[in-house]
Design a protein around this motif. Structure first.
Motif, PDB file in Angstrom:
ATOM      1  N   MET A   1       0.838  -1.196   0.000  1.00  0.00           N
ATOM      2  CA  MET A   1       0.000   0.000   0.000  1.00  0.00           C
ATOM      3  C   MET A   1       0.875   1.248   0.000  1.00  0.00           C
ATOM      4  SD  MET A   1      -2.882  -1.284   2.711  1.00  0.00           S
ATOM      5  CE  MET A   1      -4.090  -0.076   2.247  1.00  0.00           C
ATOM      6  N   VAL A   2       0.515   2.171  -0.874  1.00  0.00           N
ATOM      7  CA  VAL A   2       1.164   3.473  -0.912  1.00  0.00           C
ATOM      8  C   VAL A   2       0.073   4.500  -0.640  1.00  0.00           C
ATOM      9  CG1 VAL A   2       2.436   5.145  -2.309  1.00  0.00           C
ATOM     10  CG2 VAL A   2       2.902   2.688  -2.572  1.00  0.00           C
ATOM     11  N   GLN A   3       0.248   5.237   0.434  1.00  0.00           N
ATOM     12  CA  GLN A   3      -0.740   6.228   0.864  1.00  0.00           C
ATOM     13  C   GLN A   3      -0.101   7.608   0.824  1.00  0.00           C
ATOM     14  OE1 GLN A   3      -1.951   5.691   4.924  1.00  0.00           O
ATOM     15  NE2 GLN A   3      -3.217   7.527   4.951  1.00  0.00           N
ATOM     16  N   ASN A   4      -0.785   8.526   0.164  1.00  0.00           N
ATOM     17  CA  ASN A   4      -0.356   9.917   0.139  1.00  0.00           C
ATOM     18  C   ASN A   4      -1.576  10.748   0.528  1.00  0.00           C
ATOM     19  OD1 ASN A   4       0.763  12.394  -0.278  1.00  0.00           O
ATOM     20  ND2 ASN A   4       1.216  12.092  -2.454  1.00  0.00           N
ATOM     21  N   GLY A   5      -1.737  10.995   1.824  1.00  0.00           N
ATOM     22  CA  GLY A   5      -2.934  11.680   2.320  1.00  0.00           C
ATOM     23  C   GLY A   5      -4.144  10.788   2.124  1.00  0.00           C
ATOM     24  N   ASP A   6      -5.082  11.231   1.281  1.00  0.00           N
ATOM     25  CA  ASP A   6      -6.295  10.459   1.000  1.00  0.00           C
ATOM     26  C   ASP A   6      -6.188   9.640  -0.283  1.00  0.00           C
ATOM     27  OD1 ASP A   6      -7.617  11.255   3.271  1.00  0.00           O
ATOM     28  OD2 ASP A   6      -8.744  12.861   2.291  1.00  0.00           O
ATOM     29  N   LYS A   7      -5.054   9.664  -0.932  1.00  0.00           N
ATOM     30  CA  LYS A   7      -4.853   8.882  -2.163  1.00  0.00           C
ATOM     31  C   LYS A   7      -4.141   7.568  -1.820  1.00  0.00           C
ATOM     32  CE  LYS A   7      -4.524  12.780  -5.360  1.00  0.00           C
ATOM     33  NZ  LYS A   7      -5.806  12.666  -5.970  1.00  0.00           N
ATOM     34  N   PHE A   8      -4.692   6.466  -2.354  1.00  0.00           N
ATOM     35  CA  PHE A   8      -4.150   5.138  -2.086  1.00  0.00           C
ATOM     36  C   PHE A   8      -3.861   4.397  -3.392  1.00  0.00           C
ATOM     37  CE2 PHE A   8      -5.971   6.109   1.932  1.00  0.00           C
ATOM     38  CZ  PHE A   8      -5.318   5.326   2.863  1.00  0.00           C
TER      39      PHE A   8
ATOM     40  N   LYS B   1     -18.464  -5.313 -12.294  1.00  0.00           N
ATOM     41  CA  LYS B   1     -18.339  -3.859 -12.287  1.00  0.00           C
ATOM     42  C   LYS B   1     -19.151  -3.342 -11.104  1.00  0.00           C
ATOM     43  CE  LYS B   1     -17.977  -2.028 -16.280  1.00  0.00           C
ATOM     44  NZ  LYS B   1     -18.198  -1.475 -17.618  1.00  0.00           N
ATOM     45  N   VAL B   2     -18.508  -2.550 -10.239  1.00  0.00           N
ATOM     46  CA  VAL B   2     -19.180  -1.987  -9.077  1.00  0.00           C
ATOM     47  C   VAL B   2     -18.843  -0.508  -8.965  1.00  0.00           C
ATOM     48  CG1 VAL B   2     -19.243  -4.155  -7.769  1.00  0.00           C
ATOM     49  CG2 VAL B   2     -17.271  -2.644  -7.527  1.00  0.00           C
ATOM     50  N   LYS B   3     -19.715   0.235  -8.295  1.00  0.00           N
ATOM     51  CA  LYS B   3     -19.447   1.625  -7.925  1.00  0.00           C
ATOM     52  C   LYS B   3     -18.886   1.568  -6.506  1.00  0.00           C
ATOM     53  CE  LYS B   3     -21.109   4.293 -11.229  1.00  0.00           C
ATOM     54  NZ  LYS B   3     -20.342   5.323 -11.901  1.00  0.00           N
ATOM     55  N   THR B   4     -17.674   2.060  -6.344  1.00  0.00           N
ATOM     56  CA  THR B   4     -16.957   1.934  -5.083  1.00  0.00           C
ATOM     57  C   THR B   4     -16.755   3.308  -4.446  1.00  0.00           C
ATOM     58  OG1 THR B   4     -15.812  -0.056  -5.858  1.00  0.00           O
ATOM     59  CG2 THR B   4     -14.795   1.131  -4.035  1.00  0.00           C
ATOM     60  N   LEU B   5     -17.006   3.386  -3.141  1.00  0.00           N
ATOM     61  CA  LEU B   5     -16.744   4.598  -2.374  1.00  0.00           C
ATOM     62  C   LEU B   5     -16.050   4.187  -1.080  1.00  0.00           C
ATOM     63  CD1 LEU B   5     -17.062   7.665  -1.855  1.00  0.00           C
ATOM     64  CD2 LEU B   5     -19.248   7.110  -0.731  1.00  0.00           C
ATOM     65  N   VAL B   6     -14.876   4.784  -0.831  1.00  0.00           N
ATOM     66  CA  VAL B   6     -14.122   4.539   0.400  1.00  0.00           C
ATOM     67  C   VAL B   6     -14.132   5.834   1.211  1.00  0.00           C
ATOM     68  CG1 VAL B   6     -11.912   3.833   1.390  1.00  0.00           C
ATOM     69  CG2 VAL B   6     -12.627   2.897  -0.826  1.00  0.00           C
ATOM     70  N   ILE B   7     -14.460   5.703   2.494  1.00  0.00           N
ATOM     71  CA  ILE B   7     -14.471   6.870   3.383  1.00  0.00           C
ATOM     72  C   ILE B   7     -13.673   6.541   4.644  1.00  0.00           C
ATOM     73  CG2 ILE B   7     -16.699   7.731   2.552  1.00  0.00           C
ATOM     74  CD1 ILE B   7     -17.913   6.571   5.201  1.00  0.00           C
ATOM     75  N   TRP B   8     -13.291   7.582   5.375  1.00  0.00           N
ATOM     76  CA  TRP B   8     -12.677   7.407   6.685  1.00  0.00           C
ATOM     77  C   TRP B   8     -13.769   7.305   7.736  1.00  0.00           C
ATOM     78  CZ3 TRP B   8      -7.819   6.188   7.034  1.00  0.00           C
ATOM     79  CH2 TRP B   8      -6.868   6.706   6.160  1.00  0.00           C
ATOM     80  N   ASP B   9     -13.594   6.400   8.677  1.00  0.00           N
ATOM     81  CA  ASP B   9     -14.399   6.336   9.893  1.00  0.00           C
ATOM     82  C   ASP B   9     -13.384   6.311  11.029  1.00  0.00           C
ATOM     83  OD1 ASP B   9     -16.140   5.937  11.952  1.00  0.00           O
ATOM     84  OD2 ASP B   9     -16.795   3.942  11.331  1.00  0.00           O
ATOM     85  N   GLY B  10     -12.971   7.483  11.487  1.00  0.00           N
ATOM     86  CA  GLY B  10     -11.835   7.577  12.405  1.00  0.00           C
ATOM     87  C   GLY B  10     -10.580   7.167  11.646  1.00  0.00           C
TER      88      GLY B  10
END
Length: 134
Positions: A43-50, A82-91
């Motif tokens: 995993m490479v994380q740059n703020g909110d980009k993964f 094919k799916v519509k994907t949404l990732v959010i932060w929960d804490g």
């Protein structure tokens, strides 16, 4: 400040994965092979980009996303839907909802010490995978 997901993660447990694959209509032979694989996540994380890569000797799967931005995902290497994907932060947890052909589909991911926990759901099936930071 969100958790730091950067790094290489080696699988240490994979509970109920075969049942989850049944819920995704993955064929018997593929389920048998996949349930015995050792997975590695990078995993490479740059703020909110993964940028994420899940690798095994059988298949590799890459998905890149920005937290809070819905995108169309082709689950190639998994169940090829094919799916519509949404990732959010929960804490400090990442929570993903995938809308498409299968109900109650998505995942939650969090870090506890040097362990990455991934809880994957589809229909009434739940798989819990644990990875150790390498």
């Amino acid at each position: 400040m969100p958790a730091d997901y950067n790094g290489r993660w080696e699988m240490v447990s994979n509970d109920n994965f075969e049942e989850l694959m049944k819920g995704l209509d993955i064929d018997f032979a593929t389920r048998k092979i996949a349930s015995h694989l050792h997975q590695t996540k990078v995993m490479v994380q740059n703020g909110d980009k993964f940028e994420t890569m899940t690798m095994s000797t059988f298949r590799n799967y890459e998905v890149n996303f920005t937290v809070g931005e819905e995108f169309e995902e082709q689950t190639k290497g998994l169940d090829n839907r094919k799916v519509k994907t949404l990732v959010i932060w929960d804490g400090d947890k990442l929570v993903c909802v995938q809308k498409g052909e299968k109900e109650n589909r998505g995942w939650k991911q969090w870090i506890d010490g040097d362990m990455l926990h991934l809880e994957i759901t589809v229909l009434d099936k739940v798989c819990h995978q644990v990875f150790k930071r390498a």
